[in-house]
Design a protein around this motif. Structure first.
Motif, short mmCIF file in Angstrom:
data_model
loop_
_atom_site.label_atom_id
_atom_site.label_comp_id
_atom_site.label_asym_id
_atom_site.label_seq_id
_atom_site.Cartn_x
_atom_site.Cartn_y
_atom_site.Cartn_z
N HIS A 65 -4.24 -15.73 -1.02
CA HIS A 65 -5.05 -16.91 -0.74
C HIS A 65 -5.07 -17.85 -1.94
O HIS A 65 -4.95 -17.42 -3.09
CB HIS A 65 -6.47 -16.48 -0.36
CG HIS A 65 -6.50 -15.54 0.80
ND1 HIS A 65 -6.15 -15.92 2.06
CD2 HIS A 65 -6.77 -14.21 0.89
CE1 HIS A 65 -6.24 -14.88 2.89
NE2 HIS A 65 -6.61 -13.82 2.19
N LEU A 69 0.84 -1.20 0.00
CA LEU A 69 0.00 0.00 0.00
C LEU A 69 0.88 1.26 0.00
O LEU A 69 2.08 1.18 0.27
CB LEU A 69 -0.93 -0.03 1.22
CG LEU A 69 -1.89 -1.24 1.24
CD1 LEU A 69 -2.74 -1.24 2.49
CD2 LEU A 69 -2.79 -1.25 0.00
N ASP A 106 -14.16 -8.26 -0.70
CA ASP A 106 -13.14 -8.82 -1.57
C ASP A 106 -12.19 -7.70 -2.01
O ASP A 106 -12.22 -7.24 -3.15
CB ASP A 106 -13.83 -9.48 -2.78
CG ASP A 106 -12.91 -10.47 -3.46
OD1 ASP A 106 -11.72 -10.52 -3.09
OD2 ASP A 106 -13.37 -11.19 -4.36
N LEU A 107 -11.35 -7.30 -1.06
CA LEU A 107 -10.49 -6.12 -1.26
C LEU A 107 -9.58 -6.23 -2.47
O LEU A 107 -9.29 -5.24 -3.13
CB LEU A 107 -9.64 -5.88 -0.01
CG LEU A 107 -10.43 -5.42 1.23
CD1 LEU A 107 -9.52 -5.43 2.44
CD2 LEU A 107 -11.01 -4.04 1.00
N SER A 159 -6.60 -1.16 -11.03
CA SER A 159 -6.41 0.14 -10.38
C SER A 159 -5.19 0.88 -10.93
O SER A 159 -4.91 2.01 -10.54
CB SER A 159 -6.25 -0.03 -8.87
OG SER A 159 -5.06 -0.72 -8.57
N GLN A 182 -10.12 -7.18 -5.29
CA GLN A 182 -10.77 -6.74 -6.53
C GLN A 182 -10.49 -5.28 -6.83
O GLN A 182 -10.41 -4.88 -7.99
CB GLN A 182 -12.29 -6.95 -6.43
CG GLN A 182 -12.72 -8.39 -6.19
CD GLN A 182 -12.59 -9.27 -7.42
OE1 GLN A 182 -12.26 -8.77 -8.51
NE2 GLN A 182 -12.82 -10.55 -7.26
N LEU A 183 -10.35 -4.47 -5.78
CA LEU A 183 -10.12 -3.03 -6.00
C LEU A 183 -8.79 -2.78 -6.71
O LEU A 183 -8.64 -1.79 -7.43
CB LEU A 183 -10.11 -2.29 -4.67
CG LEU A 183 -11.44 -1.83 -4.11
CD1 LEU A 183 -11.22 -1.03 -2.86
CD2 LEU A 183 -12.23 -1.01 -5.13
N THR A 211 2.53 -0.52 3.99
CA THR A 211 1.88 -1.72 4.56
C THR A 211 1.83 -2.82 3.50
O THR A 211 1.47 -2.56 2.35
CB THR A 211 0.44 -1.38 5.00
OG1 THR A 211 0.49 -0.35 5.98
CG2 THR A 211 -0.28 -2.61 5.55
N ILE A 212 2.19 -4.03 3.92
CA ILE A 212 2.05 -5.16 2.99
C ILE A 212 0.72 -5.86 3.27
O ILE A 212 0.49 -6.36 4.36
CB ILE A 212 3.21 -6.17 3.17
CG1 ILE A 212 4.55 -5.50 2.88
CG2 ILE A 212 3.01 -7.38 2.24
CD1 ILE A 212 5.77 -6.35 3.20
N ASP A 224 -0.99 -8.97 2.65
CA ASP A 224 -0.74 -10.32 2.16
C ASP A 224 -2.05 -11.06 2.07
O ASP A 224 -2.54 -11.60 3.06
CB ASP A 224 0.24 -11.04 3.08
CG ASP A 224 0.50 -12.47 2.61
OD1 ASP A 224 -0.07 -12.86 1.57
OD2 ASP A 224 1.25 -13.20 3.28
N SER A 225 -2.63 -11.06 0.90
CA SER A 225 -3.89 -11.80 0.67
C SER A 225 -3.65 -12.83 -0.44
O SER A 225 -4.46 -12.97 -1.35
CB SER A 225 -5.00 -10.84 0.25
OG SER A 225 -5.30 -9.92 1.27
N THR A 243 -2.55 2.95 -8.77
CA THR A 243 -2.86 4.24 -8.14
C THR A 243 -3.18 4.12 -6.65
O THR A 243 -3.22 5.14 -5.96
CB THR A 243 -4.09 4.90 -8.82
OG1 THR A 243 -5.19 3.98 -8.72
CG2 THR A 243 -3.81 5.22 -10.27
N ILE A 244 -3.44 2.89 -6.17
CA ILE A 244 -3.74 2.75 -4.74
C ILE A 244 -2.88 1.68 -4.06
O ILE A 244 -3.02 1.44 -2.86
CB ILE A 244 -5.24 2.44 -4.49
CG1 ILE A 244 -5.71 1.22 -5.31
CG2 ILE A 244 -6.09 3.65 -4.80
CD1 ILE A 244 -7.14 0.79 -5.01
N HIS A 256 -8.86 7.58 0.02
CA HIS A 256 -8.90 6.66 1.17
C HIS A 256 -7.60 5.87 1.26
O HIS A 256 -7.01 5.75 2.33
CB HIS A 256 -10.10 5.72 0.99
CG HIS A 256 -10.24 4.67 2.05
ND1 HIS A 256 -10.77 4.95 3.29
CD2 HIS A 256 -9.91 3.36 2.07
CE1 HIS A 256 -10.77 3.84 4.02
NE2 HIS A 256 -10.25 2.85 3.30
N PHE A 257 -7.15 5.34 0.14
CA PHE A 257 -5.95 4.50 0.16
C PHE A 257 -4.66 5.30 0.03
O PHE A 257 -3.61 4.88 0.51
CB PHE A 257 -6.00 3.45 -0.97
CG PHE A 257 -6.88 2.28 -0.67
CD1 PHE A 257 -6.40 1.21 0.07
CD2 PHE A 257 -8.19 2.23 -1.11
CE1 PHE A 257 -7.19 0.11 0.36
CE2 PHE A 257 -9.01 1.13 -0.82
CZ PHE A 257 -8.50 0.09 -0.08
#
Lengths: 527, 527
Positions: free
Chosen positions: A231, A221, A241-242, A249, A244-245, A225-226, A228-229, A252-253, A514-515
């Motif tokens: 999965h 981010l 389902d973060l 993108s 997906q953003l 911040t890492i 780690d998703s 940009t975030i 936000h991000f």
């Protein structure tokens, strides 16, 4: 019914060696700086100009192989200039970290210091999204390029963002699978870049979009911040389902550093046929029938117009005189259909019956079928070389749009009419000074995705003003999207309102803030 | 190789009439209030208790058909109580707006007044997500139930959120397509609820998840803003794919009111076979071969264990004495494979060869194939009636998890061992006071999705403490997800950390606060 298959001509390839991927590029020095070309876009003065202290910090955590500092203005041309040679930034530093942890440290530092950063994959982006506009720090993912794991039973692959698409696809094929995405730039583009730009490509009609196939992401981010998703479960319904953003993108975030993705089994049989029709409406008829008769085995349904094939013939003839066109005559439109299945006899039978029907009733007026792998590659080449062929005339204005199927080709006709009306269309006799060679259309019928390429002798403001916002307005009028798969980048930022409502644009801006509250990631683009 | 197909028994259905969907439910009055059952969860005092002024406002914009005010404590039992009869709220008002604009007005008002709202679809949720915990206002989507449009060429459907899945699927079938999602609750569940909970179901293995198929959404945000993103383009790469956030958000950041979705062509041929194997490992072998040999035509691969079938036999025998089990003997595990394709002869040939192989080498020890539509329905019934059968013993603790395939069944074995160790397992001779009938396992092998159902005589705290957090810890140890498709709801909120990292949970909380700063949407749940 007469069996017309017997009359189908064998596609003869005199020299199956593929045409070189690179093509004669314009000299870098002739490309204008984006800041000169678009003087209305100003550098954000909140962003810090790099100092020797910053460089020292980078050097403290990066090895010499992970840091390139320009000694000369042209040292970083490759990183500063986009694939279409339309955009050129002025960055003096490229960093190529070898670990996610280093990217995290860099981002944490840059965010605090307000240093703007452009994440960069294979730099095959077509909307000016992967190069700096001013002096943004270029963060290349190319040193983060390993396959992390692969499970043959489930088909789940985990890899670094910088892995090259073609290399990953080859690895998967050696293991009985394939990457659910394929596109012309596969030899250079990186998986991370594909995901960050939500690339579409030829296989989407069969395997669906990355939003359906990506199972997990690792993302750094803006504050370092890492997330780690990574999965590796096909189903995981625990919360928003973060990931997906971040798909689409465009950096940009967050910076995508790792991907977990579901890959399909490699089909045992592949067929490719190259057909000709006389009218765009016939493509719709053929598509409807293919959807019904070839259904589960159809893996691509592409169309190309006559002009795109003429340009490609010229270009391939120049590059490699031995590439013969699959058909003897010219036709207004061509269709390329690929099938992939688990049983060759069944696929052949389905395709044979289908071709009998569409040729028997006169909808398809000519056609050829590949007989082996090299012929399959040869037929695909005529589709895949179009972008390069359009560029080879000097420059190309690229529009990648989604449109309702019935309206798909009208955009090409409208654009040619507009260029002609504005007196820009080249004609050896009537308008030898015209700078526009012509607008050509091709793309993925199955996805309603048209590639409108306007081949020109050079990039200039007169042509740009003729085409923009005209093309976007026309797309909006036809209820289409101004970007089907290439994204927004720098090129389409100001035209976003042709595809998105004010509410949607506000929500997008809110998410960006936000991000990335300081806006350090990939500024001047997207939203 | 001996052709074993000829030996496959014909599945005989004495009475093809389907078993009634409803089953004998517990009397509503015996169900404890959630607030009594979970006294540690406190009502948020920031939320307003409804006044006569609020009711007057609702009455000013809603017709009598759109507003139900409880006259008696039991009037709203259906809306206050969840499908499993485990959770019961205390709302006195249900509103059922007939337009998106009215939902927008209501949310704007509730957000300003701090009135908590529970969006509710068909109320078939299995984790207590669709019912109030205290006195939240119930906003039912059931009056918003129209099909808006359907395009036969592209297969793109637009409908209201409250449309019933089965009704939409039937409509699509009449038009040569089908909904890319199928599940047992189809007769009651609503499309909007399916999308809001990211429902999975049996067809996921073939058509992929809703994240891949949903093309656009219309959502009313907590402040009443209408996000109209009802796009109908298969590809649209213009900005953050915001709609994805709402898929699986369980009504916590917005109320889905409209859906645009890509639907596949209805296959011309469907086959279903019901097989038996002696060991769970054999399921893996059969699955691997099916992935290779049936590849593009496989549309479901389900497994059921012996216990789940015994419970279903008992339940179906009680409900309808004429439902005969497809096989003569009992086996440790059963597999249901469905294929769907465009050519029946080809599909039959593929399946025949596949069955020859897996029966010929002894992996599959018994099996039957449906010969017509009613037999297909009959075979599916043995899979689809398991949840109801587990519930019919009195109560059921439901766990819907994703696990690596090789570990999938060990969770069922571990759970049975734990229940036995804790002295809760019923046995007529040794433990007649035992309240737990047993843990059974079934689910979607193709997605690594296990449904662990613990059939019990009643809901009580001793059983709950035996099972939770034990089951979630075991899933976490096995590197699985605590929710494959049912979601989080009220039940799994406090167990989220077994599947998500602190970083992920923080990012989720941030998103919740970003969209719903006052927390009025579906409180006490999810994150």
């Amino acid at each position: 019914m007469i069996n017309l298959i017997s009359q189908v001509k064998l596609c003869v390839i005199k020299n199956p060696i593929l045409v070189s991927k690179s093509f004669q590029r314009l000299c870098y020095s002739t490309i204008k700086l984006t800041s000169d070309n678009y003087p209305q876009v100003k550098r954000n003065t909140q962003f810090k100009k790099l100092t020797s202290d910053d460089l020292e910090y980078f050097q403290s955590i990066l090895s010499p192989q992970e840091l390139i500092v320009a000694k000369d203005r042209d040292d970083l041309n490759f990183y500063n200039t986009d694939w279409t040679h339309k955009y050129k930034g002025q960055s003096n530093i490229v960093i190529k970290p070898k670990s996610v942890e280093k990217i995290s440290l860099i981002m944490n530092y840059c965010n605090k210091e307000r240093i703007a950063v452009v994440p960069q994959g294979g730099n095959t982006d077509l909307v000016g999204g992967s190069v700096p506009i001013f002096d943004e720090l270029i963060l290349s993912l190319s040193n983060l390029n390993k396959i992390r794991s692969f499970d043959e039973l489930t088909g789940i692959l985990k890899c670094d963002a910088g892995a090259i698409l073609e290399e990953v696809d080859n690895y998967l094929k050696d293991n009985g699978h394939l990457f659910p995405l394929d596109l012309g730039a596969k030899g250079s583009c990186q998986i991370g870049g594909c995901v960050a730009t939500n690339a579409g490509g030829q296989r989407l009609i069969r395997y669906g979009s990355l939003h359906g196939n990506v199972l997990g992401l690792e993302v750094v981010l803006p504050d370092g911040t890492i997330m780690d998703s990574m999965h590796s479960l096909r189903k995981d319904n625990t919360g928003y389902d973060l990931k997906q953003l971040f798909i689409g993108s465009e950096g940009t975030i967050g910076i995508i550093t790792g991907i977990s993705i579901l890959t399909p089994t490699n089909p045992k049989a592949t067929n490719v046929s190259f057909l000709a029709v006389n009218d765009f409406k016939d493509i719709e008829t053929v598509f409807k029938k293919a959807k019904s008769d070839l259904n589960e085995i159809m893996s691509a349904f592409e169309f190309m117009d006559m002009k795109s094939m003429k340009l490609t013939k010229k270009h391939l003839g120049e590059v490699d005189g031995t590439m013969s066109f699959p058909l003897e005559n010219d036709y207004p439109f061509y269709i390329l259909i690929e099938t992939s299945g688990s049983n060759k006899d069944h696929d052949d039978a389905k395709l044979e019956k289908f071709l009998e029907d569409v040729m028997g009733d006169g909808t398809v007026v000519d056609g050829t079928m590949a007989q082996d792998v090299s012929e399959i590659e040869h037929l695909w080449k005529w589709r895949e070389m179009i972008p390069e062929s359009c560029q080879s005339e000097g420059a190309v204005y690229k529009y990648d749009v989604s449109l309702p199927l019935s309206q798909l080709y009208s955009l090409v006709e409208l654009t040619n009419a507009k260029v002609k009306k504005d007196g820009l269309l080249y004609d050896a006799e009537t308008n030898p000074e015209g700078q526009v060679i012509g607008a050509v259309g091709y793309g993925h019928i199955g996805d309603g995705n048209l590639h409108l390429n306007v081949a020109t002798k050079e990039y200039n403001k007169t042509i740009e003003k003729c085409l923009e916002p005209y093309v976007y307005e026309a797309v909006s009028d036809l209820k289409g999207s101004i970007s089907a798969e290439h994204g927004i980048g720098f090129q389409k930022k100001k035209y976003l309102h042709y595809s998105k409502s004010p509410v949607e644009i506000k929500l997008m801006k809110d998410i960006k803030n936000h991000f990335d509250p300081h806006g350090v990631l990939n500024p001047y683009k997207y939203v």
